[in-house]
Design an enzyme around this catalytic site. Structure first.
Site, PDB file in Angstrom:
ATOM      1  N   CYS A  32       5.793  18.293  -9.809  1.00 23.98           N
ATOM      2  CA  CYS A  32       7.385  18.864 -10.195  1.00 23.98           C
ATOM      3  C   CYS A  32       7.205  19.530 -10.945  1.00 23.98           C
ATOM      4  O   CYS A  32       8.133  20.504 -11.531  1.00 23.98           O
ATOM      5  CB  CYS A  32       8.395  17.624 -10.250  1.00 23.98           C
ATOM      6  N   ASP A  76      -5.938  23.433  -5.879  1.00 24.74           N
ATOM      7  CA  ASP A  76      -6.314  21.926  -6.768  1.00 24.74           C
ATOM      8  C   ASP A  76      -7.195  22.525  -7.991  1.00 24.74           C
ATOM      9  O   ASP A  76      -8.410  23.471  -7.278  1.00 24.74           O
ATOM     10  CB  ASP A  76      -7.000  21.105  -5.412  1.00 24.74           C
ATOM     11  N   HIS A 132       3.703  13.754  -4.623  1.00 26.09           N
ATOM     12  CA  HIS A 132       5.053  14.216  -4.044  1.00 26.09           C
ATOM     13  C   HIS A 132       4.334  15.177  -3.358  1.00 26.09           C
ATOM     14  O   HIS A 132       2.880  15.298  -3.145  1.00 26.09           O
ATOM     15  CB  HIS A 132       4.870  15.389  -5.662  1.00 26.09           C
ATOM     16  N   HIS A 172      -3.072  19.669   2.107  1.00 24.21           N
ATOM     17  CA  HIS A 172      -4.466  20.147   1.095  1.00 24.21           C
ATOM     18  C   HIS A 172      -4.085  21.438   2.655  1.00 24.21           C
ATOM     19  O   HIS A 172      -4.177  20.934   3.751  1.00 24.21           O
ATOM     20  CB  HIS A 172      -5.388  19.214   1.226  1.00 24.21           C
ATOM     21  N   CYS A 227       6.394  13.698 -12.541  1.00 29.49           N
ATOM     22  CA  CYS A 227       5.943  13.904 -11.116  1.00 29.49           C
ATOM     23  C   CYS A 227       4.935  15.335 -11.840  1.00 29.49           C
ATOM     24  O   CYS A 227       6.108  16.123 -11.821  1.00 29.49           O
ATOM     25  CB  CYS A 227       6.911  14.108  -9.942  1.00 29.49           C
ATOM     26  N   ASN A 244      -2.493  13.238   2.585  1.00 27.97           N
ATOM     27  CA  ASN A 244      -3.076  11.915   2.510  1.00 27.97           C
ATOM     28  C   ASN A 244      -1.397  11.265   2.018  1.00 27.97           C
ATOM     29  O   ASN A 244      -0.871  11.875   1.143  1.00 27.97           O
ATOM     30  CB  ASN A 244      -3.701  11.996   1.611  1.00 27.97           C
ATOM     31  N   HIS A 295       2.204  17.095  -0.537  1.00 27.82           N
ATOM     32  CA  HIS A 295       2.058  17.884  -0.448  1.00 27.82           C
ATOM     33  C   HIS A 295       0.739  18.256   0.344  1.00 27.82           C
ATOM     34  O   HIS A 295      -0.167  17.741   0.931  1.00 27.82           O
ATOM     35  CB  HIS A 295       0.891  18.408  -2.083  1.00 27.82           C
ATOM     36  N   HIS A 342      11.191  18.039  -4.377  1.00 26.68           N
ATOM     37  CA  HIS A 342      11.059  16.567  -5.042  1.00 26.68           C
ATOM     38  C   HIS A 342      10.826  15.584  -3.139  1.00 26.68           C
ATOM     39  O   HIS A 342      11.761  15.461  -2.865  1.00 26.68           O
ATOM     40  CB  HIS A 342      10.590  15.603  -6.260  1.00 26.68           C
TER      41      HIS A 342
HETATM   42  P1  5GP Z   1      -3.960  13.365  -3.022  1.00 29.10           P
HETATM   43  O1  5GP Z   1      -5.129  12.193  -2.772  1.00 29.10           O
HETATM   44  O2  5GP Z   1      -2.759  12.871  -3.457  1.00 29.10           O
HETATM   45  O3  5GP Z   1      -3.593  13.563  -1.192  1.00 29.10           O
HETATM   46  O4  5GP Z   1      -4.522  14.573  -3.676  1.00 29.10           O
HETATM   47  C1  5GP Z   1      -3.585  15.090  -5.083  1.00 29.10           C
HETATM   48  C2  5GP Z   1      -4.943  16.171  -5.601  1.00 29.10           C
HETATM   49  O5  5GP Z   1      -4.324  16.842  -6.690  1.00 29.10           O
HETATM   50  C3  5GP Z   1      -6.071  16.339  -5.715  1.00 29.10           C
HETATM   51  O6  5GP Z   1      -6.570  16.603  -4.903  1.00 29.10           O
HETATM   52  C4  5GP Z   1      -5.850  16.786  -7.447  1.00 29.10           C
HETATM   53  O7  5GP Z   1      -7.745  17.001  -7.770  1.00 29.10           O
HETATM   54  C5  5GP Z   1      -5.092  17.910  -7.557  1.00 29.10           C
HETATM   55  N1  5GP Z   1      -4.459  17.301  -8.562  1.00 29.10           N
HETATM   56  C6  5GP Z   1      -4.077  16.493  -9.802  1.00 29.10           C
HETATM   57  N2  5GP Z   1      -3.702  16.901 -10.752  1.00 29.10           N
HETATM   58  C7  5GP Z   1      -3.825  18.279 -10.453  1.00 29.10           C
HETATM   59  C8  5GP Z   1      -3.079  19.314 -11.219  1.00 29.10           C
HETATM   60  O8  5GP Z   1      -2.365  18.836 -12.322  1.00 29.10           O
HETATM   61  N3  5GP Z   1      -2.773  20.013 -11.303  1.00 29.10           N
HETATM   62  C9  5GP Z   1      -4.210  21.082 -10.319  1.00 29.10           C
HETATM   63  N4  5GP Z   1      -3.565  22.369  -9.422  1.00 29.10           N
HETATM   64  N5  5GP Z   1      -4.006  20.002  -9.335  1.00 29.10           N
HETATM   65  C10 5GP Z   1      -4.213  19.023  -9.489  1.00 29.10           C
HETATM   66 ZN    ZN Z   2       7.635  15.913  -7.270  1.00 26.36          ZN
END
Ligand code: 5GP
Ligand code: ZN
Length: 117
Positions: A8, A31, A98, A102, A5, A87, A100, A47
């Site tokens: 994580c 992000d 995991h 935004h 993950c 999301n 989150h 997690h």
């Molecule tokens: P989701 O679509 O799952 O809601 O959003 C995942 C978010 O995680 C995306 O906006 C993406 O840009 C961000 N993200 C993915 N990998 C990483 C990473 O390694 N570091 C950071 N800071 N953000 C990430």
């Molecule tokens: Zn995780």
């Protein structure tokens, strides 16, 4: 910690991130691919896959995360409001499993919430 993950790994410091806030229960970090001038995420350190997987044991940390959102958004440059997005699953187009939240904002109003495609 859940193996493989990425969030994580960010919590564990194995993948670098630009931290916004951290305490015992949660971490906030920018992000990597921001969609607005202010775009960071707040995650529980422990997690949990998604909002669909949340149970009573997560209530306290989720409350703390939301309670922190406004102050952090203000600190990061979005004092007049922001958008929170969680999301969830395939339908919600979740990419990272995991949980989150935004936090998206900036000096100018955002586009309307969702387009009716
Ligand atoms: P989701 O679509 O799952 O809601 O959003 C995942 C978010 O995680 C995306 O906006 C993406 O840009 C961000 N993200 C993915 N990998 C990483 C990473 O390694 N570091 C950071 N800071 N953000 C990430
Ligand atoms: Zn995780």
């Amino acid at each position: 910690m859940s193996a493989d993950c990425i969030f994580c790994k960010i919590v564990a410091g194995q993948i670098p991130s630009r931290k916004v806030y951290e305490d015992d229960d949660m971490l906030a970090f920018h992000d990597i691919n921001p969609v607005a001038p202010v775009h960071f995420m707040i995650i529980p350190k422990k997690h949990v896959d998604s909002l669909s997987h949340v149970t009573g044991e997560h209530v306290e940390v989720l409350g703390k995360m939301l309670a922190k959102a406004g102050a952090l958004a203000t600190e990061q440059g979005s004092p007049e409001g922001f958008r929170t997005i969680v999301n969830t699953g395939r339908i919600g187009r979740q990419d990272v499993y995991h949980l989150h939240v935004h936090i998206i904002g900036g000096p100018h109003p955002l586009p309307r919430m969702i387009s009716k495609e």
